[in-house]
Design a protein around this motif. Sequence first.
Motif, short mmCIF file in Angstrom:
data_model
loop_
_atom_site.label_atom_id
_atom_site.label_comp_id
_atom_site.label_asym_id
_atom_site.label_seq_id
_atom_site.Cartn_x
_atom_site.Cartn_y
_atom_site.Cartn_z
N VAL A 11 0.85 -1.18 0.00
CA VAL A 11 0.00 0.00 0.00
C VAL A 11 0.89 1.24 0.00
CG1 VAL A 11 -1.79 -1.24 1.29
CG2 VAL A 11 -0.13 0.16 2.52
N PRO A 12 0.34 2.41 -0.31
CA PRO A 12 1.13 3.62 -0.20
C PRO A 12 1.61 3.86 1.23
CG PRO A 12 -0.84 4.02 -1.51
CD PRO A 12 -0.99 2.66 -0.91
N THR A 13 2.83 4.35 1.38
CA THR A 13 3.38 4.59 2.72
C THR A 13 2.50 5.52 3.53
OG1 THR A 13 5.64 4.23 1.92
CG2 THR A 13 5.39 5.48 3.96
N ALA A 14 1.94 6.55 2.89
CA ALA A 14 1.09 7.50 3.62
C ALA A 14 -0.11 6.80 4.24
CB ALA A 14 0.64 8.61 2.67
N LEU A 15 -0.65 5.80 3.55
CA LEU A 15 -1.78 5.04 4.09
C LEU A 15 -1.33 4.18 5.27
CD1 LEU A 15 -4.71 4.04 3.94
CD2 LEU A 15 -3.98 2.40 2.21
N ALA A 16 -0.19 3.51 5.12
CA ALA A 16 0.31 2.64 6.19
C ALA A 16 0.63 3.43 7.45
CB ALA A 16 1.54 1.88 5.71
N GLN A 17 1.07 4.65 7.29
CA GLN A 17 1.42 5.46 8.47
C GLN A 17 0.22 5.78 9.34
OE1 GLN A 17 3.42 8.73 6.54
NE2 GLN A 17 5.44 7.75 6.66
N GLY A 18 -0.97 5.72 8.77
CA GLY A 18 -2.17 5.96 9.55
C GLY A 18 -2.72 4.73 10.24
N LEU A 19 -2.05 3.57 10.03
CA LEU A 19 -2.48 2.32 10.65
C LEU A 19 -1.60 2.00 11.85
CD1 LEU A 19 -2.90 0.32 7.32
CD2 LEU A 19 -4.76 1.24 8.73
N ASP A 20 -2.20 1.47 12.89
CA ASP A 20 -1.45 1.11 14.10
C ASP A 20 -1.93 -0.25 14.60
OD1 ASP A 20 -0.15 0.86 16.49
OD2 ASP A 20 -0.74 2.81 17.29
N PRO A 21 -1.11 -1.30 14.44
CA PRO A 21 -1.53 -2.64 14.88
C PRO A 21 -1.86 -2.71 16.37
CG PRO A 21 0.42 -2.76 13.49
CD PRO A 21 0.20 -1.31 13.80
N ARG A 22 -1.33 -1.78 17.16
CA ARG A 22 -1.57 -1.82 18.60
C ARG A 22 -2.85 -1.10 19.02
NH1 ARG A 22 4.13 0.84 19.59
NH2 ARG A 22 3.19 1.98 17.84
N GLU A 81 -6.79 -0.70 18.48
CA GLU A 81 -7.94 -1.38 17.91
C GLU A 81 -8.72 -0.48 16.97
OE1 GLU A 81 -11.88 -3.89 19.43
OE2 GLU A 81 -10.36 -3.21 20.86
N ALA A 82 -8.72 0.82 17.24
CA ALA A 82 -9.48 1.74 16.41
C ALA A 82 -8.76 2.12 15.13
CB ALA A 82 -9.81 3.00 17.22
N ARG A 83 -7.45 1.79 15.02
CA ARG A 83 -6.66 2.24 13.87
C ARG A 83 -5.94 1.10 13.15
NH1 ARG A 83 -2.40 5.95 15.80
NH2 ARG A 83 -2.05 6.26 13.55
N ARG A 84 -6.37 -0.12 13.39
CA ARG A 84 -5.66 -1.24 12.75
C ARG A 84 -6.46 -1.91 11.65
NH1 ARG A 84 -5.81 -4.95 18.11
NH2 ARG A 84 -7.90 -5.84 17.91
N THR A 85 -7.65 -1.40 11.35
CA THR A 85 -8.48 -2.01 10.31
C THR A 85 -8.32 -1.26 9.00
OG1 THR A 85 -10.13 -2.73 11.93
CG2 THR A 85 -10.83 -2.61 9.63
#
Length: 509
Positions: A71-82, A84-88
């Motif tokens: 995925v684009p890096t900018a998109l991945a930077q908004g995801l946080d596996p830790r 729950e509200a930001r890992r989907t």
Amino acid sequence: MSNGWVLPDEVLRDAPAYTPRPGELADLELLLTGAYTPLAGFMTRADLVSVSRRSRLADGSPWPVPVTLQVPTALAQGLDPRDEARRTLVLTDGEGAPVAALEVADAWQVRDGVAGVGGAVRRLGDGGHGPFQRLRRTPEEVRPLLPSGRVLGVVADRPLHRPQLAQIAHAVRTLGAHLLVMIPVGEDGVGGLPPEALVRSVFAARDRMPPVTLVAVPLSRRRDEISDALLRARVSAAYGVTHLLSTGEMLSGAGLRVLVPRELAYDNRDGQWRWREDIPPRNRRLALTQPEIDDLLDRGFPLPEWHTPPAVAKELARARPPRRHRGLVIFLTGLSGSGKSTIARGLADVLREQGDRTITLLDGDVVRRELSAGLGFSKADRDLNVRRIGWVAAEIARHHGVGICCPIAPYAQARATAREMALAAGAGFLLVHVATPLEVCEQRDRKGLYARARAGLLTGMTGIDDPYEEPADADLVVDTSDLTIGEAVESVLHHLTETGWVEPRLGAI
């Protein structure tokens, strides 16, 4: 009725969405159907390292090749596996409809601007749309339909002509097996055949097969044959196959036995297909190659009945009509002032006079108003402009028209994308490089652009302070510094006639 997972509204509303590339979408569908079991999602870094070192996932389960999502890096930077509200991450199809939710367990940088994300996937909604959905059965649905005992799998990634049908029949008799034919629908087949046309052509040969179960599987080709073969074997095993018939370079894997058939030839003594070495040379006729098949279809000649069953030949002729009846994109590229637009208008006039197909000229104020409005002269905007023009031209050609476009299109990758879109639409693509030298274009300078660029009043002028990447893949090169416009138009028409895209003219009206 929905059989997918329903995310809470607040998560679905706030989660970012992303449309994977076609090969990744095919992998996603195989993950969701269980065809990639024990893999339950896109791989994490730990999985990738483990697979590369010992052909096993991080949990120890055997698995042959990487299955990844980028995925684009900018998109991945908004995801946080830790969190729950930001890992989907919601994964959508090409039309933007949600297909699955990825629960991101890992994210990492792959290269500049591109990141990898891994984690389990779960289906959203009712399971997708598109042609032949009734054939897209899951392994869990197919296995109970198969009789006990041996199952011969065939990955029909190309139409089945008489030699392939004879090989299948021989293998089924030898093994005493039930036949399972898996039709890849993850991308265009051999020869650019659309997936739905491939399905129809395989069905057209059904009455010439032993008792068979047919299933459409979203397989797509990998970059290397080994990975491709290993994954095909893995998916085949998930569908209950015990033996796999090779249709090309095929390796064993997933516990399957792979049968490599001997080459067949046509015996003109009795019209049967036999092992090549069992037929005297004077009575032996080899199977047609794919280029030979394509050439016959392109010229509008029927495929010979000794080689192809009539029902299969009919479907192939529908899917690949003669060039003179097929859609075409004519893409002229060159510097400003090279003569592109003038050639394009002259060509459009002549083709309209002939009246064989609808002609659309994508140039001038219409393109600037409808497609290019709001775009500047950055590389990204220039590429977007070419992509928009290429997409419209491809859609014109999809419906058997001729789209003529003549942007400067200075960058090779953007031109390659335009070609890919045309070919994906089942159309032809003719790249014409109008190679008039820069000094001649500057002398013409009808709009005064070169003079302004030389004076420093205009930046981003192609050929002055912005590069023009000369095509290495042009189908035709013309130079209007030593040709009149009429001669240049005639040169393009001659090429179109010689290559079968236009009917020869018997005389002017």
